[in-house]
Design a protein around this motif. Structure first.
Motif, mmCIF file in Angstrom:
data_model
loop_
_atom_site.group_PDB
_atom_site.id
_atom_site.type_symbol
_atom_site.label_atom_id
_atom_site.label_comp_id
_atom_site.label_asym_id
_atom_site.label_seq_id
_atom_site.Cartn_x
_atom_site.Cartn_y
_atom_site.Cartn_z
ATOM 1 N N HIS A 161 -4.533 4.364 -2.620
ATOM 2 C CA HIS A 161 -3.340 3.660 -2.637
ATOM 3 C C HIS A 161 -3.315 2.222 -3.339
ATOM 4 C CE1 HIS A 161 -0.987 -0.022 -0.951
ATOM 5 N NE2 HIS A 161 0.157 0.983 -0.774
ATOM 6 N N ASP A 162 -4.241 1.392 -3.284
ATOM 7 C CA ASP A 162 -4.470 0.420 -4.364
ATOM 8 C C ASP A 162 -4.349 0.643 -5.771
ATOM 9 O OD1 ASP A 162 -4.513 -1.061 -2.034
ATOM 10 O OD2 ASP A 162 -6.505 -1.392 -1.988
ATOM 11 N N ASN A 163 -4.983 1.867 -6.178
ATOM 12 C CA ASN A 163 -5.113 2.141 -7.530
ATOM 13 C C ASN A 163 -3.939 2.347 -8.068
ATOM 14 O OD1 ASN A 163 -7.696 2.721 -6.308
ATOM 15 N ND2 ASN A 163 -8.256 3.784 -8.185
ATOM 16 N N VAL A 165 -0.688 1.119 -6.772
ATOM 17 C CA VAL A 165 -0.047 -0.100 -6.755
ATOM 18 C C VAL A 165 -0.283 -1.055 -8.052
ATOM 19 C CG1 VAL A 165 0.430 -2.077 -5.185
ATOM 20 C CG2 VAL A 165 0.401 0.223 -4.310
ATOM 21 N N GLU A 166 -1.682 -1.018 -7.990
ATOM 22 C CA GLU A 166 -2.059 -1.772 -9.335
ATOM 23 C C GLU A 166 -1.682 -1.542 -10.647
ATOM 24 O OE1 GLU A 166 -6.059 -2.181 -9.349
ATOM 25 O OE2 GLU A 166 -6.235 -2.732 -7.356
ATOM 26 N N ASP A 169 2.315 -2.440 -10.564
ATOM 27 C CA ASP A 169 2.268 -4.019 -10.768
ATOM 28 C C ASP A 169 2.240 -4.070 -12.341
ATOM 29 O OD1 ASP A 169 2.663 -4.461 -8.217
ATOM 30 O OD2 ASP A 169 0.687 -4.838 -7.629
ATOM 31 N N ASN A 208 -10.779 5.908 -12.200
ATOM 32 C CA ASN A 208 -10.659 4.501 -11.592
ATOM 33 C C ASN A 208 -10.889 3.695 -13.101
ATOM 34 O OD1 ASN A 208 -10.663 2.700 -9.762
ATOM 35 N ND2 ASN A 208 -13.074 2.668 -9.665
ATOM 36 N N GLN A 368 7.002 -2.430 -2.804
ATOM 37 C CA GLN A 368 5.812 -1.891 -2.100
ATOM 38 C C GLN A 368 5.997 -0.170 -1.902
ATOM 39 O OE1 GLN A 368 2.695 -3.257 -2.525
ATOM 40 N NE2 GLN A 368 3.749 -5.048 -3.338
#
Length: 531
Positions: A161-163, A165-166, A169, A208, A368
């Motif tokens: 998820h964070d990958n 979203v970053e 953004d 990553n 989000q």
């Protein structure tokens, strides 16, 4: 070019076809009476142009490029939603009907679950080691199980998820950083931005990392990422480009239409960037320097069987990683570019999307993933782009693994079934005003499925059945997030000194003929972009 003038390349192709006809003539003459007797006992084939001996309709296809436009014109002239065009010894079955598509992809899915063995896929998949592009068999079953269970599962989706979203953004910051004068805005190459957003997301979930090199300070791609994404899109363009040797295999290696050299060059470029990362990571796990699973590559490397042996070879990992990139970059970027072009020409649509985003998200924070389910109008815009402006004209071919009958037509074993994304999405029998961009047509349901799919196959985004795209969850989140982030973060309008966006399709494909350039202006407080 004058249709009566043959280029040197065309003469070489026709000469090669003539040799094929001559070398096969005596053999076929011996067996032709038996073949004719068998054919007379079968149901009729779908309608289509009369084929030449041996080469079928290849001469007509070669004189009427691009092939997809020729095929659709044939079907329109014949007033049919299913046809049969013989290319070499392959029966190519294009379909533009939702009902017939459901017959192929649902009711008889098990018969049409294979893929053709063709030049471009052979090189890209390193000998058919992958999932989406590989023919039906044990290797396909093995790789599909791994993708569904370990790579593209709900658990994996949450972990990365964070990958995602970053990178969403980052693309907003990148566009914002281009606006030196926030009041005047900046003209943005939307195709460039959307394609590199997709490339960034795929690099983050696979490796990553956003950049292969040092990257750019403003968050944009450097020359390494540009080369990488360009090579991926070259592969996509030539995977199923009606290469002549795919229908007459004895011509493979002659590269009569130049496709082979182009595909090999693109594969080498992608390998240049992928292989060092993959090989170094494999060594890190062997040495014990790597202990935590952070991305798809780590998952592939750490898969073990009951005896603690690696399930996948390095070649399988390399091939499948490349295929994941191919599957992930095209649909979201093309849908956004086309949708934004249509929306700029219809400002009331842009206004409705912005109002929905402001209602759900407000202007004090960015969108989000948790917001996406509530953005029905934004999802409707994305679905309408998939309907009216698919990234390619035909879906990946399905190959008949046995003789069968569909709609009282005989479909021979080995036939290549081409479901027309254009034909489904623009079918006037199914859609009211099919050539018009109308997101409201998808708002009949109370909640639009985030997956942007259509169970009735009135449009085709991520396919269905055994060959449904395993990455449908990732692909749809990428698509809707791209729409939401850039529609929420900026106002979009025609560039200075222009009055509208040119919606002309490219001659050789169905992307916009000219990459979309649009004037972008920030519409949120400055602090929101720095978050």
């Amino acid at each position: 070019m004058d249709n009566n003038v043959f280029s040197s390349t065309e003469l070489q192709i026709y000469f090669a076809l003539l040799l094929v006809v001559l070398t096969n003539f005596l053999f076929l003459k011996r067996f032709l009476p038996y073949h004719q007797n068998v054919e007379s006992m079968r149901p009729r084939l779908p309608p289509g142009p009369k084929p030449w001996p041996i080469v079928g309709n290849l001469p007509e296809m070669l004189r009427n490029k691009p092939a997809f436009r020729w095929i659709h014109k044939l079907m329109k002239d014949m007033n049919t939603e299913i046809a049969c065009i013989r290319l070499g010894n392959v029966h190519v079955i294009p379909v533009t009907s939702p009902e017939l598509s459901r017959e192929f992809l649902k009711n008889q899915d098990s018969i049409f679950a294979s893929r053709p063995t063709i030049m471009a896929v052979d090189f890209i998949s390193k000998g058919y080691l992958t999932t989406a592009l590989g023919p039906y068999g044990e290797q396909w079953k093995k790789m599909k199980k791994i993708l569904i269970t370990d790579i593209l599962s709900t658990r994996s989706h949450k972990r990365l998820h964070d990958n995602r979203v970053e990178e969403a953004d980052n693309i907003v910051r990148y566009v914002y950083n281009q606006c030196n004068d926030k009041d005047k805005g900046v003209v943005v190459d939307v195709r460039f931005v959307s394609q590199h957003y997709c490339g960034n997301v795929m690099r983050r979930v696979c490796f990553n990392k956003r950049f292969f090199g040092n990257g750019m300070k403003d968050g944009g791609p450097s020359h390494e990422e540009v080369e990488h994404v360009d090579a991926i899109f070259t592969m996509l363009k030539f995977i199923y480009a009606f290469c002549i040797s795919d229908y007459i295999p004895c011509l493979r290696g002659l590269d009569l239409d130049g496709h082979e050299n182009i595909v090999k060059k693109a594969v080498r470029k992608v390998d240049q960037y992928h292989n060092p990362v993959i090989e170094e990571r494999i060594q890190q796990w062997k040495d014990g320097r790597k202990k935590d699973v952070e991305d798809f590559l780590d998952v592939f490397i750490t898969l073990k069987d009951a005896c603690n042996n690696s399930i996948l070879t390095p070649e399988e990992i390399k091939a499948q990683i490349t295929e994941i990139f191919i599957e992930g970059v095209d649909n979201p970027s093309n849908a956004f570019e086309w949708a934004l072009a249509e929306m700029i020409n219809h400002p009331e649509i842009l206004k409705k999307a912005a109002e929905e985003l402001d209602s759900v998200v407000g202007k004090e924070r960015q969108v989000q993933e948790s917001d996406l389910n509530k953005l029905n109008y934004v999802k409707a815009c994305a679905r309408e782009a998939f309907r009216l402006h698919p990234v390619v004209s035909f879906n990946v071919p399905h190959v008949a693994m046995d003789d069968t009958t569909v709609a009282n037509y005989f479909i021979p074993k080995g036939s290549h079934v081409l479901i027309s994304r254009q034909g489904l999405g623009r079918n006037p029998r199914i859609w009211d005003e099919p050539e018009k961009f109308k997101p409201e047509r998808h708002l009949m349901d109370k909640d639009i499925d985030l997956a942007l799919t259509d169970s009735e196959l009135r449009l085709l985004s991520f396919s269905t059945g055994k060959r449904v795209c395993p990455g449908v969850m990732l692909g749809t989140y990428m698509t809707v997030m791209l729409f939401a982030k850039l529609l929420h973060g900026f106002t979009w309008s025609v560039p200075p000194n222009e009055t509208s966006i040119d919606l002309t399709e490219s001659k050789n494909d169905i992307m916009l003929a000219k990459p979309l350039h649009s004037l972008a202006k920030p519409r949120l407080p400055a602090k929101v972009y720095q978050g």
